[in-house]
Scaffold this motif. Structure first.
Motif, PDB file in Angstrom:
ATOM      1  N   LEU A 165      62.490 -42.687 -23.675  1.00 30.46           N
ATOM      2  CA  LEU A 165      62.354 -42.278 -25.071  1.00 30.46           C
ATOM      3  C   LEU A 165      61.942 -43.452 -25.950  1.00 30.46           C
ATOM      4  O   LEU A 165      62.411 -44.583 -25.758  1.00 30.46           O
ATOM      5  N   PHE A 166      61.081 -43.152 -26.910  1.00 27.24           N
ATOM      6  CA  PHE A 166      60.695 -44.146 -27.921  1.00 27.24           C
ATOM      7  C   PHE A 166      61.492 -43.869 -29.196  1.00 27.24           C
ATOM      8  O   PHE A 166      61.604 -42.713 -29.630  1.00 27.24           O
ATOM      9  N   PRO A 167      62.087 -44.854 -29.826  1.00 29.00           N
ATOM     10  CA  PRO A 167      62.005 -46.290 -29.488  1.00 29.00           C
ATOM     11  C   PRO A 167      63.219 -46.799 -28.709  1.00 29.00           C
ATOM     12  O   PRO A 167      63.312 -47.996 -28.437  1.00 29.00           O
ATOM     13  N   GLU A 168      64.143 -45.878 -28.354  1.00 27.09           N
ATOM     14  CA  GLU A 168      65.389 -46.325 -27.708  1.00 27.09           C
ATOM     15  C   GLU A 168      65.147 -47.148 -26.436  1.00 27.09           C
ATOM     16  O   GLU A 168      65.840 -48.126 -26.171  1.00 27.09           O
ATOM     17  N   HIS A 169      64.148 -46.755 -25.650  1.00 24.90           N
ATOM     18  CA  HIS A 169      63.948 -47.367 -24.336  1.00 24.90           C
ATOM     19  C   HIS A 169      62.736 -48.286 -24.273  1.00 24.90           C
ATOM     20  O   HIS A 169      62.423 -48.824 -23.212  1.00 24.90           O
ATOM     21  N   GLY A 170      62.060 -48.462 -25.396  1.00 24.85           N
ATOM     22  CA  GLY A 170      60.909 -49.360 -25.400  1.00 24.85           C
ATOM     23  C   GLY A 170      60.010 -49.113 -26.589  1.00 24.85           C
ATOM     24  O   GLY A 170      59.905 -47.992 -27.089  1.00 24.85           O
ATOM     25  N   ASN A 171      59.362 -50.179 -27.053  1.00 19.04           N
ATOM     26  CA  ASN A 171      58.487 -50.092 -28.222  1.00 19.04           C
ATOM     27  C   ASN A 171      57.009 -50.130 -27.862  1.00 19.04           C
ATOM     28  O   ASN A 171      56.159 -50.066 -28.748  1.00 19.04           O
ATOM     29  N   ASP A 172      56.687 -50.272 -26.581  1.00 12.44           N
ATOM     30  CA  ASP A 172      55.276 -50.315 -26.181  1.00 12.44           C
ATOM     31  C   ASP A 172      55.084 -49.435 -24.957  1.00 12.44           C
ATOM     32  O   ASP A 172      56.031 -49.106 -24.235  1.00 12.44           O
ATOM     33  N   LYS A 173      53.847 -49.046 -24.727  1.00 13.41           N
ATOM     34  CA  LYS A 173      53.553 -48.073 -23.667  1.00 13.41           C
ATOM     35  C   LYS A 173      53.898 -48.620 -22.280  1.00 13.41           C
ATOM     36  O   LYS A 173      54.349 -47.866 -21.403  1.00 13.41           O
ATOM     37  N   GLY A 174      53.687 -49.919 -22.057  1.00 11.96           N
ATOM     38  CA  GLY A 174      53.973 -50.488 -20.746  1.00 11.96           C
ATOM     39  C   GLY A 174      55.450 -50.398 -20.400  1.00 11.96           C
ATOM     40  O   GLY A 174      55.825 -50.012 -19.292  1.00 11.96           O
ATOM     41  N   THR A 175      56.308 -50.759 -21.357  1.00  5.68           N
ATOM     42  CA  THR A 175      57.752 -50.700 -21.135  1.00  5.68           C
ATOM     43  C   THR A 175      58.222 -49.269 -20.935  1.00  5.68           C
ATOM     44  O   THR A 175      59.026 -48.974 -20.036  1.00  5.68           O
ATOM     45  N   LEU A 176      57.703 -48.342 -21.743  1.00  9.67           N
ATOM     46  CA  LEU A 176      58.103 -46.943 -21.617  1.00  9.67           C
ATOM     47  C   LEU A 176      57.681 -46.368 -20.272  1.00  9.67           C
ATOM     48  O   LEU A 176      58.455 -45.652 -19.615  1.00  9.67           O
ATOM     49  N   MET A 177      56.466 -46.667 -19.817  1.00 10.71           N
ATOM     50  CA  MET A 177      55.998 -46.160 -18.526  1.00 10.71           C
ATOM     51  C   MET A 177      56.835 -46.740 -17.384  1.00 10.71           C
ATOM     52  O   MET A 177      57.217 -46.033 -16.446  1.00 10.71           O
ATOM     53  N   ARG A 178      57.119 -48.039 -17.469  1.00  8.08           N
ATOM     54  CA  ARG A 178      57.895 -48.672 -16.399  1.00  8.08           C
ATOM     55  C   ARG A 178      59.297 -48.081 -16.326  1.00  8.08           C
ATOM     56  O   ARG A 178      59.820 -47.812 -15.240  1.00  8.08           O
ATOM     57  N   ARG A 179      59.914 -47.837 -17.477  1.00  5.29           N
ATOM     58  CA  ARG A 179      61.281 -47.329 -17.479  1.00  5.29           C
ATOM     59  C   ARG A 179      61.333 -45.835 -17.129  1.00  5.29           C
ATOM     60  O   ARG A 179      62.296 -45.377 -16.509  1.00  5.29           O
ATOM     61  N   ALA A 180      60.317 -45.089 -17.488  1.00  2.00           N
ATOM     62  CA  ALA A 180      60.244 -43.704 -17.020  1.00  2.00           C
ATOM     63  C   ALA A 180      60.090 -43.673 -15.500  1.00  2.00           C
ATOM     64  O   ALA A 180      60.667 -42.818 -14.816  1.00  2.00           O
ATOM     65  N   ASP A 181      59.321 -44.622 -14.973  1.00  3.44           N
ATOM     66  CA  ASP A 181      59.130 -44.732 -13.526  1.00  3.44           C
ATOM     67  C   ASP A 181      60.447 -45.050 -12.826  1.00  3.44           C
ATOM     68  O   ASP A 181      60.781 -44.471 -11.778  1.00  3.44           O
ATOM     69  N   MET A 182      61.229 -45.955 -13.400  1.00  4.97           N
ATOM     70  CA  MET A 182      62.525 -46.308 -12.819  1.00  4.97           C
ATOM     71  C   MET A 182      63.468 -45.112 -12.840  1.00  4.97           C
ATOM     72  O   MET A 182      64.209 -44.869 -11.876  1.00  4.97           O
ATOM     73  N   ALA A 183      63.432 -44.345 -13.926  1.00  9.38           N
ATOM     74  CA  ALA A 183      64.268 -43.147 -14.006  1.00  9.38           C
ATOM     75  C   ALA A 183      63.843 -42.118 -12.958  1.00  9.38           C
ATOM     76  O   ALA A 183      64.676 -41.422 -12.368  1.00  9.38           O
ATOM     77  N   MET A 184      62.527 -42.017 -12.715  1.00 10.19           N
ATOM     78  CA  MET A 184      62.037 -41.090 -11.701  1.00 10.19           C
ATOM     79  C   MET A 184      62.568 -41.464 -10.313  1.00 10.19           C
ATOM     80  O   MET A 184      62.979 -40.603  -9.528  1.00 10.19           O
ATOM     81  N   TYR A 185      62.558 -42.745  -9.986  1.00 10.60           N
ATOM     82  CA  TYR A 185      63.088 -43.187  -8.694  1.00 10.60           C
ATOM     83  C   TYR A 185      64.579 -42.855  -8.584  1.00 10.60           C
ATOM     84  O   TYR A 185      65.074 -42.509  -7.510  1.00 10.60           O
ATOM     85  N   SER A 186      65.301 -42.979  -9.698  1.00  6.26           N
ATOM     86  CA  SER A 186      66.713 -42.611  -9.699  1.00  6.26           C
ATOM     87  C   SER A 186      66.878 -41.124  -9.401  1.00  6.26           C
ATOM     88  O   SER A 186      67.763 -40.721  -8.639  1.00  6.26           O
ATOM     89  N   ALA A 187      66.010 -40.293  -9.992  1.00  4.19           N
ATOM     90  CA  ALA A 187      66.056 -38.851  -9.728  1.00  4.19           C
ATOM     91  C   ALA A 187      65.752 -38.552  -8.268  1.00  4.19           C
ATOM     92  O   ALA A 187      66.379 -37.680  -7.647  1.00  4.19           O
ATOM     93  N   LYS A 188      64.786 -39.253  -7.685  1.00  8.29           N
ATOM     94  CA  LYS A 188      64.472 -39.077  -6.267  1.00  8.29           C
ATOM     95  C   LYS A 188      65.673 -39.440  -5.402  1.00  8.29           C
ATOM     96  O   LYS A 188      66.025 -38.738  -4.452  1.00  8.29           O
ATOM     97  N   ARG A 189      66.289 -40.578  -5.723  1.00  8.22           N
ATOM     98  CA  ARG A 189      67.386 -41.084  -4.910  1.00  8.22           C
ATOM     99  C   ARG A 189      68.594 -40.156  -4.942  1.00  8.22           C
ATOM    100  O   ARG A 189      69.283 -39.966  -3.946  1.00  8.22           O
TER     101      ARG A 189
END
Length: 381
Positions: A82-106
């Protein structure tokens, strides 16, 4: 991958149309590559609304898709940032959404919202995950092979396939150095499918040279939960042209204990397809005996921990009891970890069909194993 590029393209197209049904006109959806999509929702108010939208999307994706003659059920793992809670730029938001996705997979939870603990991976682990992705894309894995030898004949009866990773900087890595990370980041399924196909292809090459020896493949507990796994195995046989009996699929005893109902159905389905099922690490979870009794098991591997101390009479008595239980259920037994002649002698007296001789050969590359077979075995006509 298993049904061909044409079906894969149709699948992506229909998934895109279906995902649009769950979105609003203000939302944007894009395919990042492979089977990964990103969705931008500019008017989402908070995490609760994001979760509601995600659940709607997951519900739509779970409806079977009809593609020509194929009916496919597709699952998804979704990560939310979520913006801006989890990041203020697109790179940070994409990376953290990606990390959350891996958590969902796991966790097999369907979706996960980013939280700070996900960002507490060490730099080494994050680097390993990125390198694993590149290894999958550029085929940097390799199989090594270890013969399993019958104690009473000295004949190679099964060849165990062992996955290694040819890492660009760290050399040849053992499975214990990267498999758990592959499971955490959701790469274990494509890696497992690669192992199955490569082992089948190698088995066919040995058959063409007169060595009709089945290959044993240990399946990840995570891969066993993939509902598409049996179908993928059918495609592996079709692609390689080998018979179903050429592959032995090994399932850990602990996996059965953790999910006996589901895995019993999986084992029965694989058995009906002609697959030989081997139970590995037998004796490490005695409570599984009730589940193993009625399963169509081809062979059982006694856990290494029960083998290593057979010189001790009490330990040997426990081993004798474990072997007898397995044999009373009608299963052939393999001894894991028989590393010296004394252990092999005591095990042979128990009537074990096979003893794996670690001192005979270490795991070998495919070409080296062929040389070993040519020196020690008689090819069939």
């Amino acid at each position: 991958d298993t049904l061909g590029h044409h079906i894969g393209d149709l699948l992506l197209q229909k998934l895109a149309l279906r995902m649009r049904e769950a979105l609003r006109d203000s939302d944007t959806i894009a395919r990042l590559g492979g089977d990964e999509f990103a969705i931008l929702m500019p008017t989402i108010e908070d995490a609760q609304h994001a979760a509601l939208a995600t659940k709607k999307l997951l519900t739509l994706l779970e409806i079977p898709l009809l593609l020509e003659e194929h009916s496919l059920t597709i699952g998804a793992s979704i990560g939310i940032a979520l913006f801006p809670e989890h990041g203020n730029d697109k790179g940070t938001l994409m990376r953290r959404a990606d990390m959350a996705m891996y958590s969902a997979k796991r966790t097999h939870s369907g979706y996960a919202i980013y939280h700070l603990s996900l960002d507490q991976q060490s730099p080494e682990e994050r680097s390993l995950i990125e390198e694993l992705h590149r290894a999958c894309e550029h085929n940097k894995f390799v199989l090594y092979f270890k013969p399993q030898i019958a104690a009473h004949t000295g004949k190679v009866e099964t060849i165990e396939a062992l996955l290694h990773w040819q890492h660009p900087g760290r050399g040849l890595l053992m499975p214990s150095q990267f498999i758990s990370t592959a499971e955490k980041c959701g790469l274990i399924n494509p890696i497992s499918l690669w192992v199955l196909q490569e082992a089948a292809n190698q088995c066919r090459r040995w058959q063409q040279l007169g060595f009709d020896i089945p290959v044993n493949i240990s399946l990840s507990d995570h891969y066993l939960q993939d509902p598409g796994m049996p179908h993928s195995i059918l495609k592996v046989w079709e692609n390689s042209g080998i018979d179903s009996a050429c592959l032995e699929l090994e399932i850990s005893e602990s996996a059965i204990v953790e999910d006996p109902v589901y895995l019993s159905s999986v084992i029965q389905r694989l058995h009906n397809m002609g697959v030989r099922i081997v139970i590995g690490a037998y004796g490490s979870a005695p409570s599984s005996l009730i589940y193993l009794h009625d399963l169509p098991i081809y062979r059982i591997k006694i856990d290494t921990s029960l083998i290593s101390n057979v010189a001790d009479n009490d330990s040997f008595a426990l081993l004798q009891t474990t072997i007898k239980l397995a044999q009373d259920m009608g299963h052939t037994v393999i001894a894991e970890g028989a590393e010296n002649a004394e252990i092999q002698k005591r095990l042979a007296a128990q009537g074990n069909a096979k003893v794996r001789h670690y001192h005979v050969t270490e795991p070998l590359a495919a070409a080296d194993l062929l040389i070993y077979l040519l020196k020690t075995q008689q090819p069939s006509a």
